[in-house]
Design a protein around this motif. Structure first.
Motif, PDB file in Angstrom:
ATOM      1  N   CYS A   1      33.026  -7.865  -0.767  1.00  0.00           N
ATOM      2  CA  CYS A   1      32.806  -8.622   0.471  1.00  0.00           C
ATOM      3  C   CYS A   1      31.884  -9.821   0.241  1.00  0.00           C
ATOM      4  O   CYS A   1      30.737  -9.665  -0.164  1.00  0.00           O
ATOM      5  N   PRO A   2      32.385 -11.039   0.532  1.00  0.00           N
ATOM      6  CA  PRO A   2      31.551 -12.225   0.289  1.00  0.00           C
ATOM      7  C   PRO A   2      30.392 -12.366   1.267  1.00  0.00           C
ATOM      8  O   PRO A   2      29.474 -13.145   1.028  1.00  0.00           O
ATOM      9  N   THR A   3      30.413 -11.644   2.386  1.00  0.00           N
ATOM     10  CA  THR A   3      29.318 -11.791   3.350  1.00  0.00           C
ATOM     11  C   THR A   3      28.428 -10.547   3.402  1.00  0.00           C
ATOM     12  O   THR A   3      27.628 -10.399   4.325  1.00  0.00           O
TER      13      THR A   3
ATOM     14  N   ILE B   1      29.835  -4.955   4.039  1.00  0.00           N
ATOM     15  CA  ILE B   1      30.250  -3.571   3.769  1.00  0.00           C
ATOM     16  C   ILE B   1      29.118  -2.815   3.082  1.00  0.00           C
ATOM     17  O   ILE B   1      28.485  -3.336   2.160  1.00  0.00           O
TER      18      ILE B   1
ATOM     19  N   CYS C   1      31.556  -9.963   9.474  1.00  0.00           N
ATOM     20  CA  CYS C   1      32.892 -10.060   8.876  1.00  0.00           C
ATOM     21  C   CYS C   1      33.541 -11.400   9.223  1.00  0.00           C
ATOM     22  O   CYS C   1      33.515 -11.840  10.367  1.00  0.00           O
ATOM     23  N   MET C   2      34.118 -12.053   8.219  1.00  0.00           N
ATOM     24  CA  MET C   2      34.856 -13.300   8.490  1.00  0.00           C
ATOM     25  C   MET C   2      36.359 -13.088   8.295  1.00  0.00           C
ATOM     26  O   MET C   2      37.115 -14.037   8.142  1.00  0.00           O
ATOM     27  N   TYR C   3      36.784 -11.846   8.279  1.00  0.00           N
ATOM     28  CA  TYR C   3      38.218 -11.476   8.307  1.00  0.00           C
ATOM     29  C   TYR C   3      38.996 -12.062   7.124  1.00  0.00           C
ATOM     30  O   TYR C   3      40.135 -12.483   7.275  1.00  0.00           O
ATOM     31  N   CYS C   4      38.370 -12.080   5.951  1.00  0.00           N
ATOM     32  CA  CYS C   4      39.014 -12.728   4.809  1.00  0.00           C
ATOM     33  C   CYS C   4      40.024 -11.836   4.110  1.00  0.00           C
ATOM     34  O   CYS C   4      40.923 -12.307   3.417  1.00  0.00           O
ATOM     35  N   GLY C   5      39.855 -10.523   4.234  1.00  0.00           N
ATOM     36  CA  GLY C   5      40.817  -9.618   3.595  1.00  0.00           C
ATOM     37  C   GLY C   5      40.502  -9.287   2.150  1.00  0.00           C
ATOM     38  O   GLY C   5      41.252  -8.559   1.498  1.00  0.00           O
TER      39      GLY C   5
ATOM     40  N   CYS D   1      38.346  -7.277   1.029  1.00  0.00           N
ATOM     41  CA  CYS D   1      38.137  -5.839   0.867  1.00  0.00           C
ATOM     42  C   CYS D   1      39.477  -5.101   0.770  1.00  0.00           C
ATOM     43  O   CYS D   1      39.634  -4.174  -0.013  1.00  0.00           O
TER      44      CYS D   1
HETATM   45 FE1  SF4 Z   1      34.002  -8.507   4.154  1.00  0.00          FE
HETATM   46 FE2  SF4 Z   1      36.405  -7.377   4.415  1.00  0.00          FE
HETATM   47 FE3  SF4 Z   1      35.338  -8.739   6.444  1.00  0.00          FE
HETATM   48 FE4  SF4 Z   1      36.185 -10.042   4.263  1.00  0.00          FE
HETATM   49  S1  SF4 Z   1      37.459  -8.850   5.722  1.00  0.00           S
HETATM   50  S2  SF4 Z   1      34.248 -10.407   5.351  1.00  0.00           S
HETATM   51  S3  SF4 Z   1      35.670  -8.566   2.658  1.00  0.00           S
HETATM   52  S4  SF4 Z   1      34.550  -6.854   5.557  1.00  0.00           S
END
Ligand code: SF4
Ligand code: SF4
Length: 371
Positions: free
Chosen positions: A220-222, A225, A248-252, A254
């Motif tokens: 996770c970049p932010t 987790i 969470c920036m919803y990047c996927g 993870c």
């Molecule tokens: Fe972290 Fe997953 Fe949210 Fe991306 S989608 S910011 S990896 S928790």
């Protein structure tokens, strides 16, 4: 020719084996080139040799029979040689004007049973070339929208600008189906971006069995987790993870590392439109694209809200920009406020970048709209 010392057949052969003869002969000795008509170019060598190129749109996905037909065309007109551009256009090259005219006529009469072109000619100069794009629902695991569907719907709408060069300058459209962005949406005149709006769903029952928890945490970049002990409905306690949704920036990322953290969601997923980017440094410096439409739902199969917004932006650009002015140069000149007015787009708080990170201590790190 065999590569010296080569011990496997992995990877392509050296590209110089695939040059048409006239290109091999004149490599590094070109005088100039020009666009003769939309989709047709001539390159002239210092000694007067000419290469005529006919550029055709390539399909998002190609069947083996279509690829075979492309090879047959190359065999018939181009000594078995052809090339693909970075935007998936197919370029057939000949060494004389007569051969080019025969090639063009052959391509024009190749049609699908419904009458549409198999090999539409165009994509050059001050028009719209093929859309550079990613994989979408067919191949990737993290898309928030489809690539094939959105690209097909958009290209059908802007097809006349593929065949024509009426715009003030070239207009590059790109598409990426999530913000990991295998496409070029950060620097295109107009860009379509798939966007998730919900954090991952946690499948606690299987997470520890199919994923490495430390790997999921590290992905996770932010730093949203963290490891967690979770009690299942059965009463068992298992090792899993917890997500701080507000980070969470919803990047996927993870989900890429851990299949028990999917984030696709029919309601949450959709499209963002961006505009004003470019890679070229002609006239003005390269620019990043800005988000101009914060969210559109996935209206399969033709995405009408998306294509309407794109059409409106192109029409206003065609009307308002000066010759040679790229999309972002036009918006910079008239002002982004005016851009939102003329394109009838709402400027909402969703377009303002409020990302903050203690490590940066500054608002100046963004290319997006700020207060
Ligand atoms: Fe972290 Fe997953 Fe949210 Fe991306 S989608 S910011 S990896 S928790
Ligand atoms: Fe997959 Fe994202 Fe790339 Fe699309 S942009 S192919 S979803 S990683």
């Amino acid at each position: 020719k065999p590569m010296e010392g080569r011990i496997t057949d992995i990877g392509p052969k050296h590209y110089d084996q695939f040059y048409p003869e006239v290109i091999k002969k004149n490599k590094g000795k070109w005088s100039h080139h020009e666009i003769l008509e939309p989709g047709v170019l001539v390159h002239v060598a210092e000694n007067g040799d000419e290469v005529f190129t006919v550029r055709c749109g390539g399909a998002r996905l190609m069947s083996s029979t279509h690829v075979q037909e492309i090879c047959d065309i190359a065999d018939k007109h181009c000594d078995g040689k052809l090339r693909f551009t970075t935007r998936n256009n197919i370029e057939f090259m000949t060494d004389s004007k007569d051969k080019m005219e025969a090639l063009k006529a052959d391509l024009a009469q190749r049609k699908f049973p419904g009458g549409s072109y198999k090999f539409p000619i165009g994509g050059t100069g001050a028009g719209i070339s093929n859309i550079v794009h990613t994989q979408g629902w067919i191949h990737c695991h993290t898309p928030a929208t489809d690539a094939s569907g959105t690209v097909k719907a958009t290209m059908d709408e802007v097809f006349s600008d593929f065949q024509d060069m009426r715009l003030p300058a070239k207009l590059k459209i790109s598409m990426a189906c999530c913000l990991n962005m295998c496409g070029a949406v950060h620097c295109s005149d107009i860009a379509i971006l798939g966007y998730h709006r919900k954090p991952p769903i946690l499948d606690h029952e299987y997470l520890d069995k199919v994923c490495e928890v430390p790997l999921a945490v590290a992905s996770c970049p932010t730093a949203a987790i963290k490891p967690a002990k979770v009690e299942l409905p059965s009463g068992d306690t298992v090792s899993s993870v917890a997500v701080r949704n507000e980070r969470c920036m919803y990047c996927g990322n993870c989900y890429t590392m851990c299949p028990s953290m999917p984030l696709s969601d029919k309601e949450g997923d959709g499209i963002v439109l961006m505009a004003g980017g470019k890679v070229s440094n002609r006239i003005s410096a390269p620019k990043f694209s800005k988000v101009v439409v914060a969210f559109l739902p996935n209206e399969t199969p033709r995405w009408p809200s998306m294509t309407n917004a794109i059409n409106k932006m192109i029409e206003e650009y065609a009307k308002g920009a000066r010759k040679y002015e790229r999309f972002g140069d036009w918006t910079d000149r008239i002002g982004w406020e005016r851009f939102f007015d003329v394109c009838e787009l709402d400027f909402t708080h969703h377009l303002i970048d409020d990302f903050r990170d203690a490590a940066y201590q500054s608002w100046r790190q963004t290319t997006q709209f700020k207060f």
